[in-house]
Design an enzyme around this catalytic site. Structure first.
Site, PDB file in Angstrom:
ATOM      1  N   GLY A   1       0.812  -1.216   0.000  1.00 35.06           N
ATOM      2  CA  GLY A   1       0.000   0.000   0.000  1.00 35.06           C
ATOM      3  C   GLY A   1       0.841   1.261   0.000  1.00 35.06           C
ATOM      4  O   GLY A   1       0.658   2.155  -0.828  1.00 35.06           O
ATOM      5  N   ALA A   2       1.780   1.331   0.932  1.00 40.41           N
ATOM      6  CA  ALA A   2       2.620   2.515   1.046  1.00 40.41           C
ATOM      7  C   ALA A   2       3.760   2.225   2.007  1.00 40.41           C
ATOM      8  O   ALA A   2       3.770   1.185   2.660  1.00 40.41           O
ATOM      9  CB  ALA A   2       1.813   3.705   1.549  1.00 40.41           C
TER      10      ALA A   2
ATOM     11  N   ASN B   1       8.998   5.613   4.832  1.00 32.46           N
ATOM     12  CA  ASN B   1      10.365   6.162   4.831  1.00 32.46           C
ATOM     13  C   ASN B   1      10.394   7.530   5.504  1.00 32.46           C
ATOM     14  O   ASN B   1       9.552   8.376   5.251  1.00 32.46           O
ATOM     15  CB  ASN B   1      10.856   6.320   3.397  1.00 32.46           C
ATOM     16  CG  ASN B   1      10.530   5.140   2.532  1.00 32.46           C
ATOM     17  OD1 ASN B   1      10.936   4.033   2.828  1.00 32.46           O
ATOM     18  ND2 ASN B   1       9.754   5.354   1.493  1.00 32.46           N
TER      19      ASN B   1
ATOM     20  N   HIS C   1      -1.840   6.065   8.411  1.00 37.01           N
ATOM     21  CA  HIS C   1      -0.980   4.952   8.824  1.00 37.01           C
ATOM     22  C   HIS C   1       0.506   5.303   8.635  1.00 37.01           C
ATOM     23  O   HIS C   1       1.299   5.180   9.579  1.00 37.01           O
ATOM     24  CB  HIS C   1      -1.341   3.707   8.020  1.00 37.01           C
ATOM     25  CG  HIS C   1      -0.543   2.494   8.358  1.00 37.01           C
ATOM     26  ND1 HIS C   1      -0.991   1.542   9.259  1.00 37.01           N
ATOM     27  CD2 HIS C   1       0.671   2.072   7.942  1.00 37.01           C
ATOM     28  CE1 HIS C   1      -0.077   0.600   9.368  1.00 37.01           C
ATOM     29  NE2 HIS C   1       0.944   0.887   8.579  1.00 37.01           N
ATOM     30  N   GLU C   2       0.865   5.736   7.445  1.00 34.10           N
ATOM     31  CA  GLU C   2       2.291   6.015   7.187  1.00 34.10           C
ATOM     32  C   GLU C   2       2.769   7.202   8.011  1.00 34.10           C
ATOM     33  O   GLU C   2       3.886   7.198   8.530  1.00 34.10           O
ATOM     34  CB  GLU C   2       2.546   6.248   5.692  1.00 34.10           C
ATOM     35  CG  GLU C   2       2.038   5.145   4.757  1.00 34.10           C
ATOM     36  CD  GLU C   2       2.428   3.740   5.165  1.00 34.10           C
ATOM     37  OE1 GLU C   2       3.486   3.560   5.797  1.00 34.10           O
ATOM     38  OE2 GLU C   2       1.658   2.798   4.867  1.00 34.10           O
TER      39      GLU C   2
HETATM   40  N1  TRP Z   1       5.805  -0.744   6.317  1.00 37.79           N
HETATM   41  C1  TRP Z   1       4.830  -0.673   5.254  1.00 37.79           C
HETATM   42  C2  TRP Z   1       3.536  -0.297   5.923  1.00 37.79           C
HETATM   43  O1  TRP Z   1       2.926  -1.053   6.571  1.00 37.79           O
HETATM   44  C3  TRP Z   1       4.673  -1.957   4.533  1.00 37.79           C
HETATM   45  C4  TRP Z   1       5.413  -2.104   3.264  1.00 37.79           C
HETATM   46  C5  TRP Z   1       5.422  -1.261   2.230  1.00 37.79           C
HETATM   47  C6  TRP Z   1       6.171  -3.210   2.845  1.00 37.79           C
HETATM   48  N2  TRP Z   1       6.147  -1.781   1.205  1.00 37.79           N
HETATM   49  C7  TRP Z   1       6.616  -2.965   1.556  1.00 37.79           C
HETATM   50  C8  TRP Z   1       6.530  -4.398   3.432  1.00 37.79           C
HETATM   51  C9  TRP Z   1       7.387  -3.868   0.851  1.00 37.79           C
HETATM   52  C10 TRP Z   1       7.303  -5.303   2.733  1.00 37.79           C
HETATM   53  C11 TRP Z   1       7.737  -5.048   1.453  1.00 37.79           C
HETATM   54  O2  TRP Z   1       3.135   0.800   5.925  1.00 37.79           O
HETATM   55 ZN    ZN Z   2       2.719  -0.019   8.456  1.00 38.40          ZN
END
Ligand code: TRP
Ligand code: ZN
Length: 883
Positions: free
Chosen positions: A265-266, A269, A301-302
């Site tokens: 989804g997103a 970073n 969420h992000e």
């Molecule tokens: N940390 C991300 C989230 O939950 C999840 C995520 C985004 C992810 N891209 C990914 C996990 C690629 C594994 C691989 O918001």
């Molecule tokens: Zn997350």
């Protein structure tokens, strides 16, 4: 079969990093075919480690040179494997200079540095940074990053990375540069860069402490008319975290970038969130109410990860739910607070329960079942699951249920006071919640360590003479892979009692008077009894209110009791739940009757209850819509020891048709009563009306006459927004009028062929239609707009078919499974993460009728036998096949 067995990684084997990294300077010369990465890492020995060797990860990259404290290392001075670079016996203080070369344009895995529509993006979680440079790519190594980007100025006018822009300029040769500095320590999985031709919507925004920050949403040219809602959601998120948790944005600049090729989804970073376009781009013409809600939730969420995940991160990937469960909980609360009303909150809660039952309970009962904090994995990417995310959020929610909102806030405050800028474990969060509230959460730990969905059985007894109501709760939990026996969980069971008038009775439990209509019982033993005093009449118990724990609740309700709850329960979640129980009992009977070749029938009681609810204008439209949706075919299947998808489909269709025929006048009335004329607004009230109206439309089109078809056609032709247009199209597709459906599909494609996210909808609607068979899906794959390389597109057609069209996927000849195997193999060669997700469609294969099982096993074996299969897919299919 593959001969090398993929390596399993165990939580118990954790060892601290041998070297810690103070700073990282990265230089990128960006070129799609040949990007050069120069990295300078300042490291020092970790006193907590007994090892003296530097362990770096690196995959799919070419090592050009490595220098240690200025001296070029000869190949004999290090050990290079396909995935590691080890330098034995290093001094205390080390400066490493490493040069690597990579080819982003050939990277179809979308992990590491890759090209999407001619632009550069990165995805480093979980282990993508090692596809960029050699590094201790583990979340407990946190460092300061400075990043220099160099690229062609005309092709990549925008150069972004984490933190603050500190310098930019021309390099003279048609190239330019930008230098970024992130003031915060971070693990490598939060690194990001973007080099692209993009434009942005930007705004200066004032924080609670008076600082002004720059907010940007970056998209491709032509999409600037679709960024308002993401920007609004970002501002709402910032405000909400300030108000609810006292957490402020710690950077001067916060960027969201949308990309069309993305595995999930997103991604959170630091300061540079990268998003699947699906969770950024929206305007009324192309996005539905559900899309708008998704954008709000994912933007939230992000953003919330900035504190829960980034400032406090995970020690190792087994702790993933520490950040994901908590952050999902936070985005759920954010979405609920944005609606603001009690029923609005309940509607979001009901959606969460539906997701759990649709996806998490099956996972917890299948071959990939794992605890919220897993003990082992082969490929970490396979553990970004509904268990880690959604069950993890339920676990966090239970703390709040047990200690209250204020207590939860105290726990959060203590968590940040203790662990800011640290990499910690789930246990640390639990300790903060316990210590801040002076509670013992020792036993609560089992929610992290034991997999499986607990079953809570309730039995009750009313003593009229003593005026007591005795409730006995017992618990058990089925065995899961590697965990044959389970110990009792600490389960909050929220309970209310309804009198004959439908009102809540006041509660005195075990001698203590409750302050509200509900009381949280804490079930910690295998069996426990709770006595309610001064109960003047035999009550109907409302159990597990607000779905207070992620369990299956069993209680021998009579139809009369369920109807009472369905009409009167003050807890909307349980009101909805009573309707689901009534529906499920009938669906199971109808399924059995269909399988036995009996004629099907539905009782009036149920229909009349639905009729009353549908017409009850005192209830929110959104709630009524949810209460009228029957349990899905997947959820019905989960109740059965042996699954016959065709019988389930037939039973559910029969029920839909019967309801549609019986309630036709009411459905029509609600259709007209819930029109939303005027400008489109995605607010919850309007969205709820559209949802109810479009549910009515779907029912009216189950077995339509001319008038119903005309109604759908008219809505399709004149809809002023995508919610209504898509709903009308789906209704036409399911109407049985093939000509009308095909004509509308052609119109829709012609109007929206330039909008990738709408084309995804176009594929998905067809894939999920019960009239679409495997041959039709294969035909759709030949459409010029179809490609397996784009994850959204692959999901829209292939996944929608395998997961959303059970009666066609599970045909007797096994052709659906053969197709599945083919596509898993084809996808695996391009993108193992996405392939492994599709591989999960076969998780529950052992529950199907023997003939189907046999076809499924063969399809699984065919995939498992493929040479060069990724670890990702190998883990999923071998777990499915193992006993
Ligand atoms: N940390 C991300 C989230 O939950 C999840 C995520 C985004 C992810 N891209 C990914 C996990 C690629 C594994 C691989 O918001
Ligand atoms: Zn997350």
């Amino acid at each position: 079969m593959r001969t090398d067995s993929p390596q399993t990684i165990y939580r118990k084997d954790y060892t601290p990093p041998s070297f810690l990294v103070d700073s990282v300077e990265l230089g990128f010369d960006l070129d799609p075919a040949r990007t050069i990465v120069a990295s300078r890492i300042r490291m020092r020995h970790n006193p907590a480690s007994s090892s003296r060797s530097i362990e770096l990860h690196g995959e799919h990259i070419e090592l050009v040179q490595v220098r240690l404290n200025g001296k070029v290392l000869k190949p004999s001075q290090y050990k290079l494997t396909a995935s590691t670079l080890t330098i034995p016996k290093a001094p205390d203080e080390v400066e490493l200079d490493i040069e690597t070369i990579l080819a982003p344009q050939d990277n179809t895995s979308l992990s590491g540095l890759y090209v999407s529509n001619h632009n550069f993006f990165t995805q480093c979680e979980a282990e993508g940074f090692r596809r960029i440079t050699f590094f201790p790519d583990r979340p407990d190594v946190m460092a300061r990053y400075t990043v220099m980007l160099r690229a062609d100025k005309a092709k990549y006018p925008v150069l972004l990375s984490n933190g603050n822009l500190i310098e930019e300029g021309d390099l003279g040769d048609g190239r330019h540069y930008a230098k970024w500095e992130d003031p915060f320590k971070k693990p490598s999985y939060l690194f990001a860069l973007v080099a692209a031709k993009l434009v942005c919507q930007e705004e200066h925004f004032k924080l609670a402490d008076g600082r002004t920050v720059l907010l940007q949403v970056w998209v491709e040219e032509g999409n600037l008319d679709k960024t308002d809602y993401a920007m609004q959601s970002l501002k709402n998120s910032i405000r909400w975290d300030e108000e609810r948790f006292g957490l402020e944005l710690d950077l001067d600049r916060f960027m969201i970038v949308a990309v069309g090729d993305f595995n999930m989804g997103a991604m959170e970073n630091k300061g540079l969130n990268i998003f699947n376009t699906k969770y950024v781009l929206a305007n009324p013409r192309v996005a539905t109410d559900v899309d708008y809600a998704g954008i709000e939730a994912v933007v939230g969420h992000e953003y919330f990860h900035n504190w829960t995940g980034n400032r406090v991160t995970c020690r190792d990937w087994f702790q993933l739910s520490l950040k994901e469960g908590l952050t999902v909980f936070r985005d759920q609360e954010f979405s609920a607070d944005m609606i603001g009303t009690d029923t609005g909150r309940a509607v979001t809660r009901i959606d969460q329960v539906r997701t759990l039952r649709q996806a998490q309970f099956p996972e917890d009962a299948g071959p990939m079942a794992h605890p919220v904090r897993p003990d082992s994995f082969v490929e970490i990417n396979n553990f970004y699951t509904v268990t880690i995310y959604e069950k993890g959020a339920e676990v966090v929610r239970m703390y709040q249920t047990l200690v209250g909102r204020e207590g939860f806030r105290k726990g959060m405050d203590l968590y940040f006071a203790r662990h800011d800028e640290q990499a910690v474990q789930c246990d640390d969060f639990r300790a903060a919640m316990a210590d801040a509230n002076d509670r013992d959460f020792q036993q609560f730990e089992r929610w992290y360590s034991q997999a499986g969905t607990p079953v809570v059985k309730a039995a009750s007894q009313y003593d009229a003479a003593a005026q007591t109501f005795t409730l006995t709760l017992s618990q058990s939990c089925p065995a899961t892979p590697g965990q044959p026996q389970k110990l009792p969980f600490h389960i909050p069971v929220t309970v209310g009692l309804l009198g004959a008038d439908g009102c809540d009775l006041s509660l005195i439990v075990d001698g203590v008077a409750a302050e509200t209509n509900s009381v949280v019982l804490e079930l910690t033993q295998a069996e426990q009894t709770f006595v309610f005093a001064q109960v003047k009449e035999a009550p109907v118990p409302s159990l597990l209110r607000d779905f207070s724990a992620p369990v299956v609740l069993q209680y021998d309700y009579s139809d009369a009791q369920l109807l009472h709850l369905f009409r009167h329960d003050s807890d909307p979640v349980n009101r909805w739940e009573a309707g689901q129980r009534l529906a499920m009992a009938r669906l199971l009977k109808l399924t059995a009757a269909h399988a036995a070749g009996e004629t099907l029938s539905l009782d009036d009681t149920f229909i009349e209850a639905q009729r009353a609810l549908l017409a009850d204008d005192t209830l929110d439209a959104a709630f009524r819509e949810l209460a009228l949706i029957l349990p899905s075919e997947t959820i019905i299947a989960e109740q059965l020891a042996q699954v016959d998808p065709h019988a389930i489909h037939a039973a559910r269709q029969f029920m839909r048709r019967t309801i549609a025929e019986a309630l036709k006048p009411e459905l029509l009335a609600q259709y007209h009563a819930n029109l939303t004329p005027g400008d489109y607004s995605p607010d919850a009230l309007s969205a709820g009306k559209r949802a109810l109206k479009n549910l009515a439309l779907a029912y009216l089109l189950v077995a339509p006459g001319k008038e119903e078809l005309a109604l759908a056609q008219q809505q399709f032709d004149s809809a002023g927004n995508m919610t209504d247009r898509a709903a009308a199209l789906v209704a036409l597709i399911h109407s049985g009028d093939e000509a009308a459906a095909q004509a509308a599909l052609a119109d829709f494609y012609r109007d929206f062929s330039g909008e990738a996210l709408v084309v995804d909808k176009w594929f998905a609607m067809q894939a999920a239609a019960p009239t679409t068979d495997v041959a039709a899906v294969r035909q759709l794959m030949t459409h010029p707009a179809f490609t397996l390389k784009n994850p959204n597109r692959a999901r829209s057609l292939i996944f929608s078919f395998a997961n959303g069209n059970p009666s066609q996927f599970h045909t007797q000849d096994g052709s659906g499974y053969a197709f599945w195997a083919e596509q898993v193999i084809a996808l695996d060669a391009l993108n193992p993460q996405v392939a492994a997700r599709l591989a999960r469609s076969m998780d529950r294969w052992r529950r199907y009728a023997p003939a189907l099982q046999e076809h499924m096993r063969r399809a699984l074996e065919r995939v498992a036998a493929k040479k060069n299969l990724s670890n990702d897919v190998m883990e999923v299919v071998s777990k499915a096949l193992s006993n």
